[in-house]
Design a protein around this motif. Structure first.
Motif, PDB file in Angstrom:
ATOM      1  N   PRO A   1       3.040  16.350   6.268  1.00 11.45           N
ATOM      2  CA  PRO A   1       2.330  15.102   6.576  1.00 11.45           C
ATOM      3  C   PRO A   1       3.305  13.935   6.660  1.00 11.45           C
ATOM      4  O   PRO A   1       4.281  13.860   5.910  1.00 11.45           O
ATOM      5  N   ARG A   2       3.028  13.035   7.592  1.00 15.69           N
ATOM      6  CA  ARG A   2       3.867  11.855   7.767  1.00 15.69           C
ATOM      7  C   ARG A   2       3.272  10.708   6.974  1.00 15.69           C
ATOM      8  O   ARG A   2       2.061  10.519   6.961  1.00 15.69           O
ATOM      9  N   GLN A   3       4.128   9.936   6.339  1.00 14.55           N
ATOM     10  CA  GLN A   3       3.648   8.788   5.572  1.00 14.55           C
ATOM     11  C   GLN A   3       3.590   7.588   6.499  1.00 14.55           C
ATOM     12  O   GLN A   3       4.547   7.271   7.197  1.00 14.55           O
ATOM     13  N   GLN A   4       2.455   6.930   6.477  1.00 18.51           N
ATOM     14  CA  GLN A   4       2.290   5.747   7.311  1.00 18.51           C
ATOM     15  C   GLN A   4       2.646   4.515   6.493  1.00 18.51           C
ATOM     16  O   GLN A   4       2.333   4.424   5.312  1.00 18.51           O
ATOM     17  N   ASN A   5       3.299   3.579   7.156  1.00 13.59           N
ATOM     18  CA  ASN A   5       3.670   2.334   6.490  1.00 13.59           C
ATOM     19  C   ASN A   5       2.525   1.348   6.623  1.00 13.59           C
ATOM     20  O   ASN A   5       2.410   0.635   7.617  1.00 13.59           O
ATOM     21  N   VAL A   6       1.668   1.318   5.610  1.00 10.97           N
ATOM     22  CA  VAL A   6       0.534   0.400   5.600  1.00 10.97           C
ATOM     23  C   VAL A   6       0.873  -0.725   4.631  1.00 10.97           C
ATOM     24  O   VAL A   6       1.167  -0.469   3.466  1.00 10.97           O
ATOM     25  N   PRO A   7       0.850  -1.976   5.108  1.00 13.06           N
ATOM     26  CA  PRO A   7       1.174  -3.064   4.189  1.00 13.06           C
ATOM     27  C   PRO A   7       0.107  -3.173   3.099  1.00 13.06           C
ATOM     28  O   PRO A   7      -1.083  -3.028   3.355  1.00 13.06           O
ATOM     29  N   GLN A   8       0.572  -3.406   1.891  1.00 12.94           N
ATOM     30  CA  GLN A   8      -0.365  -3.519   0.791  1.00 12.94           C
ATOM     31  C   GLN A   8      -1.022  -4.889   0.804  1.00 12.94           C
ATOM     32  O   GLN A   8      -0.393  -5.891   1.133  1.00 12.94           O
ATOM     33  N   ALA A   9      -2.293  -4.911   0.432  1.00 10.14           N
ATOM     34  CA  ALA A   9      -3.013  -6.170   0.371  1.00 10.14           C
ATOM     35  C   ALA A   9      -2.494  -6.987  -0.808  1.00 10.14           C
ATOM     36  O   ALA A   9      -2.178  -6.440  -1.867  1.00 10.14           O
ATOM     37  N   ARG A  10      -2.400  -8.282  -0.626  1.00 14.43           N
ATOM     38  CA  ARG A  10      -1.901  -9.151  -1.686  1.00 14.43           C
ATOM     39  C   ARG A  10      -2.977  -9.273  -2.766  1.00 14.43           C
ATOM     40  O   ARG A  10      -4.157  -9.398  -2.483  1.00 14.43           O
ATOM     41  N   ARG A  11      -2.546  -9.224  -4.006  1.00 17.47           N
ATOM     42  CA  ARG A  11      -3.483  -9.318  -5.123  1.00 17.47           C
ATOM     43  C   ARG A  11      -4.062 -10.719  -5.194  1.00 17.47           C
ATOM     44  O   ARG A  11      -3.500 -11.679  -4.675  1.00 17.47           O
ATOM     45  N   SER A  12      -5.181 -10.856  -5.877  1.00 23.70           N
ATOM     46  CA  SER A  12      -5.833 -12.163  -5.995  1.00 23.70           C
ATOM     47  C   SER A  12      -4.974 -13.098  -6.848  1.00 23.70           C
ATOM     48  O   SER A  12      -4.133 -12.669  -7.647  1.00 23.70           O
TER      49      SER A  12
ATOM     50  N   SER B   1       4.099 -19.520 -14.904  1.00 25.47           N
ATOM     51  CA  SER B   1       3.021 -18.792 -14.220  1.00 25.47           C
ATOM     52  C   SER B   1       2.681 -19.427 -12.885  1.00 25.47           C
ATOM     53  O   SER B   1       2.371 -18.733 -11.915  1.00 25.47           O
ATOM     54  N   ARG B   2       2.703 -20.765 -12.794  1.00 26.48           N
ATOM     55  CA  ARG B   2       2.443 -21.431 -11.497  1.00 26.48           C
ATOM     56  C   ARG B   2       3.499 -21.061 -10.467  1.00 26.48           C
ATOM     57  O   ARG B   2       3.196 -20.702  -9.332  1.00 26.48           O
ATOM     58  N   ALA B   3       4.760 -21.095 -10.876  1.00 27.82           N
ATOM     59  CA  ALA B   3       5.838 -20.760  -9.948  1.00 27.82           C
ATOM     60  C   ALA B   3       5.811 -19.272  -9.591  1.00 27.82           C
ATOM     61  O   ALA B   3       6.029 -18.890  -8.449  1.00 27.82           O
ATOM     62  N   CYS B   4       5.501 -18.437 -10.582  1.00 29.49           N
ATOM     63  CA  CYS B   4       5.486 -16.995 -10.375  1.00 29.49           C
ATOM     64  C   CYS B   4       4.347 -16.575  -9.439  1.00 29.49           C
ATOM     65  O   CYS B   4       4.536 -15.769  -8.537  1.00 29.49           O
ATOM     66  N   ALA B   5       3.145 -17.142  -9.642  1.00 23.35           N
ATOM     67  CA  ALA B   5       1.982 -16.728  -8.865  1.00 23.35           C
ATOM     68  C   ALA B   5       2.048 -17.195  -7.422  1.00 23.35           C
ATOM     69  O   ALA B   5       1.463 -16.589  -6.533  1.00 23.35           O
ATOM     70  N   ASN B   6       2.748 -18.282  -7.153  1.00 18.10           N
ATOM     71  CA  ASN B   6       2.827 -18.809  -5.788  1.00 18.10           C
ATOM     72  C   ASN B   6       3.918 -18.154  -4.955  1.00 18.10           C
ATOM     73  O   ASN B   6       4.103 -18.487  -3.802  1.00 18.10           O
ATOM     74  N   ARG B   7       4.672 -17.203  -5.531  1.00 18.86           N
ATOM     75  CA  ARG B   7       5.701 -16.502  -4.756  1.00 18.86           C
ATOM     76  C   ARG B   7       5.074 -15.563  -3.787  1.00 18.86           C
ATOM     77  O   ARG B   7       4.069 -15.008  -3.920  1.00 18.86           O
TER      78      ARG B   7
END
Length: 99
Positions: free
Chosen positions: A56-67, A93-99
């Motif tokens: 089986p070939r692995q497809q490169n599906v972009p992961q959805a960004r977490r909330s 946390s503000r700087a980390c979450a906005n990356r």
């Protein structure tokens, strides 16, 4: 005789609205452009059927960004694990979450 003229005038005036309802094409009918051609039919593609013995070939599906809430929670936990003070954790946390 005047009655016959009166009947003719009334008949002529009542027939005018009937002819006004007919919609004609102005100009020469030969000058009217034809309709554009129909669009081509949609392409039907046959799906690829996996063959026996193929890997089986692995497809490169972009992961959805977490909330945003999930990212803030993770960043607060990371800051607490690193030993940051509560005010430093808020800034981190503000700087980390906005990356």
């Amino acid at each position: 005789m005047p009655f016959a003229v009166l009947v003719a005038v009334v008949a002529a005036l009542s027939a005018a609205p009937v002819f006004a309802q007919v919609i004609g094409v102005p100009g020469n009918p030969a000058l009217i452009t034809p309709l554009p051609p129909a669009p081509p039919p949609p392409r039907i593609e046959v799906p690829v059927v996996p063959q026996l013995g193929d890997l089986p070939r692995q497809q490169n599906v972009p992961q959805a960004r977490r909330s945003f809430s999930d990212r803030i929670t993770d960043c607060l936990q990371d800051g607490a694990a690193a030993g940051l003070t509560p005010s430093d954790r808020a800034t981190y946390s503000r700087a980390c979450a906005n990356r």
